[in-house]
Scaffold this motif. Sequence first.
Motif, short mmCIF file in Angstrom:
data_model
loop_
_atom_site.label_atom_id
_atom_site.label_comp_id
_atom_site.label_asym_id
_atom_site.label_seq_id
_atom_site.Cartn_x
_atom_site.Cartn_y
_atom_site.Cartn_z
N LEU A 175 0.81 -1.22 0.00
CA LEU A 175 0.00 0.00 0.00
C LEU A 175 0.84 1.27 0.00
O LEU A 175 0.45 2.27 -0.62
CB LEU A 175 -0.94 -0.01 1.20
CG LEU A 175 -1.94 -1.17 1.25
CD1 LEU A 175 -2.93 -0.96 2.40
CD2 LEU A 175 -2.67 -1.35 -0.06
N GLU A 176 1.98 1.26 0.67
CA GLU A 176 2.81 2.47 0.69
C GLU A 176 3.33 2.80 -0.70
O GLU A 176 3.28 3.95 -1.14
CB GLU A 176 3.97 2.27 1.66
CG GLU A 176 4.86 3.50 1.79
CD GLU A 176 5.98 3.32 2.82
OE1 GLU A 176 6.89 4.17 2.84
OE2 GLU A 176 5.95 2.33 3.57
N GLN A 177 3.82 1.78 -1.40
CA GLN A 177 4.32 2.01 -2.75
C GLN A 177 3.17 2.35 -3.71
O GLN A 177 3.31 3.19 -4.60
CB GLN A 177 5.09 0.78 -3.23
CG GLN A 177 6.43 0.59 -2.52
CD GLN A 177 7.05 -0.75 -2.84
OE1 GLN A 177 6.47 -1.79 -2.57
NE2 GLN A 177 8.24 -0.71 -3.43
N ALA A 178 2.04 1.68 -3.51
CA ALA A 178 0.88 1.99 -4.33
C ALA A 178 0.48 3.45 -4.18
O ALA A 178 0.24 4.15 -5.16
CB ALA A 178 -0.29 1.08 -3.97
N SER A 179 0.43 3.93 -2.94
CA SER A 179 0.05 5.32 -2.67
C SER A 179 1.01 6.29 -3.35
O SER A 179 0.59 7.30 -3.93
CB SER A 179 0.03 5.59 -1.17
OG SER A 179 -1.01 4.89 -0.54
N ARG A 180 2.29 5.98 -3.28
CA ARG A 180 3.29 6.88 -3.86
C ARG A 180 3.07 7.04 -5.37
O ARG A 180 3.10 8.16 -5.90
CB ARG A 180 4.69 6.33 -3.59
CG ARG A 180 5.83 7.14 -4.21
CD ARG A 180 7.14 6.82 -3.54
NE ARG A 180 7.41 5.39 -3.56
CZ ARG A 180 8.01 4.75 -4.58
NH1 ARG A 180 8.38 5.44 -5.66
NH2 ARG A 180 8.25 3.46 -4.54
N GLY A 200 -8.62 6.21 -2.29
CA GLY A 200 -9.70 6.10 -1.33
C GLY A 200 -9.77 4.73 -0.70
O GLY A 200 -10.00 4.59 0.53
N ASN A 201 -9.57 3.70 -1.51
CA ASN A 201 -9.54 2.34 -0.97
C ASN A 201 -8.44 2.17 0.07
O ASN A 201 -8.63 1.54 1.11
CB ASN A 201 -9.34 1.33 -2.10
CG ASN A 201 -10.57 1.11 -2.94
OD1 ASN A 201 -11.66 1.59 -2.60
ND2 ASN A 201 -10.43 0.39 -4.04
N ILE A 202 -7.28 2.73 -0.25
CA ILE A 202 -6.15 2.63 0.69
C ILE A 202 -6.48 3.35 1.98
O ILE A 202 -6.23 2.83 3.08
CB ILE A 202 -4.87 3.18 0.03
CG1 ILE A 202 -4.44 2.28 -1.13
CG2 ILE A 202 -3.74 3.31 1.06
CD1 ILE A 202 -3.32 2.84 -1.97
N GLN A 206 -6.93 1.80 5.82
CA GLN A 206 -6.15 2.34 6.94
C GLN A 206 -7.05 3.01 7.97
O GLN A 206 -6.57 3.70 8.87
CB GLN A 206 -5.10 3.32 6.41
CG GLN A 206 -4.05 2.65 5.53
CD GLN A 206 -3.12 3.64 4.84
OE1 GLN A 206 -3.47 4.82 4.67
NE2 GLN A 206 -1.95 3.18 4.44
N ASN A 207 -8.37 2.81 7.82
CA ASN A 207 -9.38 3.33 8.76
C ASN A 207 -9.44 4.85 8.82
O ASN A 207 -9.88 5.42 9.81
CB ASN A 207 -9.15 2.76 10.17
CG ASN A 207 -9.35 1.25 10.22
OD1 ASN A 207 -10.31 0.74 9.65
ND2 ASN A 207 -8.44 0.55 10.89
N ASP A 208 -9.03 5.51 7.76
CA ASP A 208 -9.15 6.95 7.67
C ASP A 208 -10.37 7.25 6.78
O ASP A 208 -10.24 7.57 5.59
CB ASP A 208 -7.88 7.56 7.08
CG ASP A 208 -7.86 9.08 7.16
OD1 ASP A 208 -8.93 9.67 7.41
OD2 ASP A 208 -6.79 9.68 6.95
N LEU A 209 -11.55 7.15 7.37
CA LEU A 209 -12.77 7.25 6.59
C LEU A 209 -13.01 8.66 6.05
O LEU A 209 -13.58 8.82 4.96
CB LEU A 209 -13.97 6.80 7.43
CG LEU A 209 -13.94 5.33 7.87
CD1 LEU A 209 -15.22 4.97 8.60
CD2 LEU A 209 -13.73 4.40 6.68
N ALA A 210 -12.58 9.67 6.79
CA ALA A 210 -12.75 11.04 6.31
C ALA A 210 -11.95 11.27 5.04
O ALA A 210 -12.45 11.85 4.06
CB ALA A 210 -12.34 12.03 7.39
#
Length: 236
Positions: A175-180, A200-202, A206-210
């Motif tokens: 996920l970290e590399q995907a986000s980058r 948004g899926n990531i 990571q439970n950051d719904l906002a």
Amino acid sequence: MQKTCSIIVLLGALLLSACGPSNEEKLSQSRQQLQDGQYQQAIQTLNSFLEDNPEEATAYNMRGVAHLESSQPQDAISDFSQAIRYNSGDYRFWYNRANARREVGDLPAALQDYNEAIRLKPDVADAYLNRAVVLFDMDNLAAALQDIKLALEQAPLDALVQLNAGKIYYAQDSLEQASRHLLESVRLDKQRGEAFYLLGNIAQRQNDLAQACTLYKQAAQLGHQEGTVAAQSVCS
């Protein structure tokens, strides 16, 4: 995850043999028609040219492009095959036939054609990108990742390459590399709705719904269907 990628069609063509004025005029006219999106007119012009020049590989390639852009992939495959028959050393003909074969879902044959295109010209980022997409669709993530890395080396500022790198890393749960890579994709092209959706899926994982809600809304605003559904679910 939706496994899609825009097929990139190479429109450029080089004259490989000398032609009389009328034939050269027909090729020039068909090139202009292709550039203007007048695909049926280009096919008609090239039909006339090929009646007098039945072994001209470039003309078959151009007509194949017109067929592919006209949603006639089987006719495109036939034309690209003729181009290869008369000039098997031009990587563009293999690359274009690979695109057409992928369009009809013949992934093994598309893979073989991309392999040959890359063997003939190993410095074309689009060929590695499209081969990575085929490998991804065939669930060969390790090979897809290897190809997307090669595409990134050659075209680090290509938003589509960055997007597909993000998709492959996301499929591998990196996920970290995907986000980058997804963030770089939207930095380069803010119209990449799929990148916002995956980000948004990531965020949701990571439970950051906002943050997920914000990203899904951005995807929805860009017309991304899955982003729209996710925004309705997460932001309600």
